[in-house]
Scaffold this active site. Structure first.
Site, PDB file in Angstrom:
ATOM      1  N   SER A 121       4.921   8.015   5.981  1.00 35.76           N
ATOM      2  CA  SER A 121       3.690   7.356   5.532  1.00 35.76           C
ATOM      3  C   SER A 121       3.024   7.549   4.229  1.00 35.76           C
ATOM      4  O   SER A 121       4.042   6.168   3.245  1.00 35.76           O
ATOM      5  CB  SER A 121       2.483   8.403   6.854  1.00 35.76           C
ATOM      6  OG  SER A 121       1.333   7.127   7.064  1.00 35.76           O
TER       7      SER A 121
ATOM      8  N   ASP B  27       4.573   3.637  11.601  1.00 34.07           N
ATOM      9  CA  ASP B  27       4.472   4.902  11.205  1.00 34.07           C
ATOM     10  C   ASP B  27       5.211   6.427  11.116  1.00 34.07           C
ATOM     11  O   ASP B  27       5.471   6.340  12.410  1.00 34.07           O
ATOM     12  CB  ASP B  27       3.030   5.260  11.720  1.00 34.07           C
ATOM     13  CG  ASP B  27       2.783   6.154   9.929  1.00 34.07           C
ATOM     14  OD1 ASP B  27       3.404   7.376   9.848  1.00 34.07           O
ATOM     15  OD2 ASP B  27       1.764   6.101   9.909  1.00 34.07           O
TER      16      ASP B  27
END
Length: 329
Positions: A96, A215
């Site tokens: 991320s 993500d």
């Protein structure tokens, strides 16, 4: 045996002997529990200089950068402190926000440039929503396109591929169809970084081959194990954790973030235990979406890492001496 090879081998043996003698000296004249006291900076730096002089023959140092939304800006400060302290980074693995910062740094971008990007970024730069619209995302009819983030990364990193990076790099995504963890370590770097930061509930999932990716923090918010797979001998894990008690759960978006973070924290604990050293910047009061607090996070990462630099070097050297000089497993 060629003369150059003989000289290189002799140089390596000479360095090992010097380090071994210094290690014996330290063990004789300093208490084992405190091998490097505050007065031993000279010894530490001599050992460190020899460690660096081994070049490709020295153990490989990896930095693992965890997710955390806006708190991930702390990674910039961490990398800056490691660089100014001459702690080498051979491998970077990120999830991320950690994938975004780590990918930029691995591409060869100067830390000062990344710092400028961090100070200038806002939701309007990476999405088609402003910060205020971001807070009311729950009322939107559809998720945000990831295209603007993709273009933004392409502007800064170009069309580089993983094998063209200055530092070995990998990042993590999640296949929302199967729940599988996907590790990107080849192909288009910018695309992989974008996918790793495709926040569920905010950005549309990314179609990739037969997968639907989001993500990576959902399945692995601090991928220490991947650094080991990539050949790291010493792993520094950086996790910008949050204090959930400081944030109110006001809508579906903040509820989603809370669930992801709680799940991520359970997974992170084991990963932290598998790292050789952990850096946890003090950014607990920063929420995932507060990109306007980037400078504060960068400074927190810088302060936290600077205070631990000597401890990191000591840990690296202890492991180096035992593995390389004394030939212990």
């Amino acid at each position: 045996m060629p003369q150059d090879e003989v000289l290189n081998k002799f140089k390596t043996i000479n360095i090992k002997l010097k380090i071994l003698l210094l290690a014996i000296y330290c063990s004789l004249f300093f208490p084992p529990a405190n091998l490097y006291s505050n007065n031993d900076n000279l010894i530490r730096e001599l050992l460190w200089k020899d460690f660096l002089s081994l070049g490709k023959n020295r153990p490989r140092v990896a930095v693992v950068l965890g997710g955390g939304g806006a708190r991930g800006f702390a990674h910039i400060g961490v990398l800056k402190a490691l660089e100014e302290s001459k702690i080498p980074i051979d491998i970077i693995v990120g999830t991320s926000a950690g994938a975004l910062i780590g990918g930029l740094y691995a591409s060869g971008m100067e830390i000062s440039e990344i710092e400028e990007i961090g100070s200038d970024i806002g939701w309007n730069k990476i999405s088609n929503l402003s910060f205020f619209k971001m807070l009311t995302l729950i009322t939107a009819d559809s998720l945000i396109s990831h295209r603007k983030l993709e273009v933004y990364l392409e502007k800064h990193i170009g069309k580089k591929r993983f094998d063209e990076l200055n530092i070995s790099f990998a990042c993590i995504a999640c296949d929302i169809k199967t729940g599988e963890r996907i590790v990107f370590k080849d192909g288009d770097v910018g695309f992989a970084m974008m996918v790793s930061a495709t926040i569920p509930g905010v950005f549309k999932p990314v179609e990739y081959r037969h997968r639907l990716l989001i993500d990576g923090g959902v399945v692995n918010n601090l991928p220490v194990d991947i650094a080991k797979v990539l050949g790291a001998d010493f792993i520094i894990a950086v996790y910008p954790e949050a204090d959930f008690s400081l944030f109110e759960v006001k809508n579906v978006l903040t509820t989603l973030y809370r669930v992801i973070n709680i799940q991520g924290n359970f997974l992170v604990e084991d990963q932290l235990n598998n790292a050789d050293f952990a850096v946890i910047p003090d950014v607990k009061s920063v929420s995932d979406i507060e990109l306007n607090r980037s400078e504060e996070c960068i400074e927190a990462g810088l302060i936290s890492t600077r205070s631990k630099v000597n401890n990191i070097k000591d840990k690296v050297l202890e492991k180096y001496i035992s593995k390389i000089v004394l030939n212990k497993p």
